[in-house]
Design a protein around this motif. Structure first.
Motif, mmCIF file in Angstrom:
data_model
loop_
_atom_site.group_PDB
_atom_site.id
_atom_site.type_symbol
_atom_site.label_atom_id
_atom_site.label_comp_id
_atom_site.label_asym_id
_atom_site.label_seq_id
_atom_site.Cartn_x
_atom_site.Cartn_y
_atom_site.Cartn_z
ATOM 1 N N PRO A 123 -3.576 -1.987 0.607
ATOM 2 C CA PRO A 123 -2.149 -2.174 0.900
ATOM 3 C C PRO A 123 -1.596 -3.321 0.068
ATOM 4 O O PRO A 123 -2.281 -4.334 -0.144
ATOM 5 N N SER A 124 -0.364 -3.196 -0.408
ATOM 6 C CA SER A 124 0.166 -4.180 -1.358
ATOM 7 C C SER A 124 0.245 -5.579 -0.766
ATOM 8 O O SER A 124 -0.086 -6.567 -1.433
ATOM 9 N N ASP A 125 0.683 -5.699 0.488
ATOM 10 C CA ASP A 125 0.808 -7.007 1.134
ATOM 11 C C ASP A 125 -0.557 -7.675 1.266
ATOM 12 O O ASP A 125 -0.789 -8.794 0.810
ATOM 13 N N LEU A 126 -1.505 -6.975 1.877
ATOM 14 C CA LEU A 126 -2.846 -7.497 2.072
ATOM 15 C C LEU A 126 -3.537 -7.741 0.730
ATOM 16 O O LEU A 126 -4.185 -8.772 0.521
ATOM 17 N N GLY A 127 -3.400 -6.804 -0.179
ATOM 18 C CA GLY A 127 -4.060 -6.943 -1.472
ATOM 19 C C GLY A 127 -3.549 -8.115 -2.272
ATOM 20 O O GLY A 127 -4.324 -8.879 -2.857
ATOM 21 N N LEU A 156 -6.438 -10.475 -0.493
ATOM 22 C CA LEU A 156 -7.642 -9.996 -1.165
ATOM 23 C C LEU A 156 -7.721 -10.344 -2.643
ATOM 24 O O LEU A 156 -8.825 -10.460 -3.196
ATOM 25 N N LEU A 157 -6.590 -10.478 -3.306
ATOM 26 C CA LEU A 157 -6.574 -10.604 -4.767
ATOM 27 C C LEU A 157 -7.499 -11.681 -5.312
ATOM 28 O O LEU A 157 -8.313 -11.410 -6.208
ATOM 29 N N PRO A 158 -7.445 -12.925 -4.831
ATOM 30 C CA PRO A 158 -8.330 -13.945 -5.416
ATOM 31 C C PRO A 158 -9.804 -13.647 -5.190
ATOM 32 O O PRO A 158 -10.647 -13.957 -6.041
ATOM 33 N N ALA A 186 -12.669 -12.987 -7.957
ATOM 34 C CA ALA A 186 -13.913 -13.779 -7.970
ATOM 35 C C ALA A 186 -15.132 -12.866 -7.954
ATOM 36 O O ALA A 186 -16.148 -13.150 -8.614
ATOM 37 N N PHE A 187 -15.066 -11.757 -7.215
ATOM 38 C CA PHE A 187 -16.185 -10.814 -7.176
ATOM 39 C C PHE A 187 -16.417 -10.221 -8.555
ATOM 40 O O PHE A 187 -17.564 -10.112 -9.013
ATOM 41 N N ARG A 188 -15.349 -9.829 -9.231
ATOM 42 C CA ARG A 188 -15.489 -9.280 -10.581
ATOM 43 C C ARG A 188 -16.045 -10.341 -11.536
ATOM 44 O O ARG A 188 -16.912 -10.051 -12.388
ATOM 45 N N ARG A 189 -15.599 -11.582 -11.383
ATOM 46 C CA ARG A 189 -16.069 -12.652 -12.260
ATOM 47 C C ARG A 189 -17.566 -12.888 -12.076
ATOM 48 O O ARG A 189 -18.276 -13.242 -13.022
ATOM 49 N N ALA A 190 -18.055 -12.689 -10.849
ATOM 50 C CA ALA A 190 -19.480 -12.886 -10.576
ATOM 51 C C ALA A 190 -20.335 -11.757 -11.140
ATOM 52 O O ALA A 190 -21.567 -11.889 -11.191
ATOM 53 N N HIS A 191 -19.689 -10.666 -11.557
ATOM 54 C CA HIS A 191 -20.422 -9.519 -12.114
ATOM 55 C C HIS A 191 -19.751 -9.135 -13.427
ATOM 56 O O HIS A 191 -18.934 -8.200 -13.473
ATOM 57 N N PRO A 192 -20.083 -9.823 -14.515
ATOM 58 C CA PRO A 192 -19.349 -9.679 -15.783
ATOM 59 C C PRO A 192 -19.357 -8.267 -16.360
ATOM 60 O O PRO A 192 -18.446 -7.907 -17.106
ATOM 61 N N GLN A 202 -22.101 -4.490 -1.935
ATOM 62 C CA GLN A 202 -22.049 -5.926 -2.222
ATOM 63 C C GLN A 202 -20.644 -6.480 -2.019
ATOM 64 O O GLN A 202 -20.475 -7.610 -1.554
ATOM 65 N N LEU A 203 -19.620 -5.697 -2.355
ATOM 66 C CA LEU A 203 -18.241 -6.137 -2.114
ATOM 67 C C LEU A 203 -18.004 -6.298 -0.617
ATOM 68 O O LEU A 203 -17.359 -7.262 -0.185
ATOM 69 N N HIS A 204 -18.526 -5.383 0.173
ATOM 70 C CA HIS A 204 -18.379 -5.458 1.630
ATOM 71 C C HIS A 204 -18.989 -6.742 2.166
ATOM 72 O O HIS A 204 -18.373 -7.456 2.971
ATOM 73 N N GLY A 205 -20.195 -7.080 1.731
ATOM 74 C CA GLY A 205 -20.827 -8.311 2.187
ATOM 75 C C GLY A 205 -20.093 -9.551 1.705
ATOM 76 O O GLY A 205 -19.929 -10.519 2.449
ATOM 77 N N PHE A 206 -19.628 -9.514 0.464
ATOM 78 C CA PHE A 206 -18.906 -10.633 -0.132
ATOM 79 C C PHE A 206 -17.627 -10.931 0.650
ATOM 80 O O PHE A 206 -17.325 -12.090 0.973
ATOM 81 N N LEU A 207 -16.884 -9.881 0.977
ATOM 82 C CA LEU A 207 -15.611 -10.081 1.683
ATOM 83 C C LEU A 207 -15.810 -10.364 3.159
ATOM 84 O O LEU A 207 -15.019 -11.099 3.761
ATOM 85 N N GLY A 208 -16.862 -9.788 3.758
ATOM 86 C CA GLY A 208 -17.090 -10.012 5.179
ATOM 87 C C GLY A 208 -17.241 -11.482 5.505
ATOM 88 O O GLY A 208 -16.715 -11.973 6.521
ATOM 89 N N GLU A 209 -17.945 -12.219 4.651
ATOM 90 C CA GLU A 209 -18.147 -13.647 4.882
ATOM 91 C C GLU A 209 -16.844 -14.421 4.765
ATOM 92 O O GLU A 209 -16.658 -15.446 5.432
ATOM 93 N N ARG A 210 -15.949 -13.959 3.923
ATOM 94 C CA ARG A 210 -14.729 -14.716 3.645
ATOM 95 C C ARG A 210 -13.563 -14.333 4.549
ATOM 96 O O ARG A 210 -12.660 -15.135 4.789
#
Length: 306
Positions: free
Chosen positions: A101-105, A109-111, A115-121, A286-294
């Motif tokens: 969703p645009s608001d949530l994203g 979620l955007l940052p 960061a997830f993409r940056r961690a996986h070049p 991995q994205l699910h685990g990454f976001l779940g913590e945050r």
């Protein structure tokens, strides 16, 4: 029978979903003639006709409709096999297509996605932001963030925030000028900020209070099809909004908005959804685990539902 090409099978599945050679071609960065040639080649290999073509439409034949789920199974099996061979700890690569969703994203979620993409070049991230509900069967996405409960058994989901809810909010300035509603029915006498999706105005607000469900029909002079604009109007003191806590929690904690009526809003869980469990690739898991913590700390301050 000759060997069926993997690319032809993919183009068949996408053309069936999109209902158009030209749309499938744009998605795959090909010419429409190349897609048509791939489908014709597949039809020759199978010795059956997959599509009925007219000047205005493209639809599956009866044989094509029977064959399509088998094509999906083959493509899913190949993806799963590649993921198993690579292992969960392998370096993520390829493309991850995510819808939100645009608001949530945009605001939440955007940052973290960046960061997830940056961690996986070696991983490419394709992000689609829209208030339109993504059709994960038709749209070219691997996974979609979905707010709310859904009963469609054809979806599978990874839970992110099961306790998220909608809350009624207004700015302190609005409350000082107009007072706060003392009951759900009193919302009818207030300026409510309305949201429109797919041409439908959401002016029937659902609540769960003391274990009972109720619906209140509201009205207001301000309406927008962008959910973030509704939040901004609320912060500016233009009226009462009924929003996901994830969208307004920061504003409440900063004092720009305050929660009304004890926050007795309807549940609005956040999930990652896709059509088939086999699409839960290592990147998705991995994205699910990454976001779940945050994401979990974002529920801080959410009033306890009664």
């Amino acid at each position: 029978m000759k060997m069926i090409r993997f690319d032809d099978l993919q183009l068949f599945a996408r053309t069936a979903a999109l209902g158009s050679f030209s749309t499938a071609a744009r998605e795959a960065d090909l010419l429409p003639g190349q897609v048509a040639a791939a489908i014709a080649r597949l039809e020759r290999e199978l010795d059956l006709r997959l599509f009925v073509r007219t000047t205005r439409s493209l639809r599956l034949t009866a044989e094509g409709a029977v064959y399509l789920p088998y094509a999906h199974d083959v493509l899913a099996a190949l993806r799963e096999g590649r993921a198993r061979v690579q292992g969960e700890d392998a370096e993520l690569a390829g493309t991850l297509k995510v819808a939100a969703p645009s608001d949530l994203g945009r605001n939440v979620l955007l940052p973290w996605l960046t960061a997830f993409r940056r961690a996986h070049p070696r991983l490419q991230l394709h992000l689609q932001l829209s208030d339109q509900v993504t059709d994960v069967f038709r749209d070219p996405v691997d996974i979609a963030f979905r707010l709310g409960r859904f009963d469609d058994a054809s979806y599978v989901a990874l839970s992110l925030l099961p306790d998220n809810r909608r809350v009624l909010v207004a700015s302190p300035g609005y409350v000082q000028a107009h007072g706060a509603p003392h009951s759900m029915d009193a919302l009818k006498d207030h300026a409510c900020l309305l949201y429109q999706l797919g041409g439908r105005t959401h002016d029937r607000w659902n609540f769960e209070h003391d274990g009972r469900r109720s619906v209140v029909v509201v009205r207001g002079a301000l309406l927008c099809d962008d959910a973030d604009v509704v939040r901004r109007w609320a912060v500016a003191g233009e009226g009462i909004a009924y929003k996901s806590w994830l969208d307004v929690g920061d504003d409440v904690r900063a004092g720009r908005l305050q929660v009304l009526l004890d926050g007795s809003g309807e549940p609005l869980p956040l999930n990652l959804v896709c059509p088939h469990r086999k699409q839960f690739s290592p990147a998705v898991r991995q994205l699910h685990g990454f976001l779940g913590e945050r994401l979990a700390p974002l529920l801080e301050g959410l009033p306890i539902a009664r």
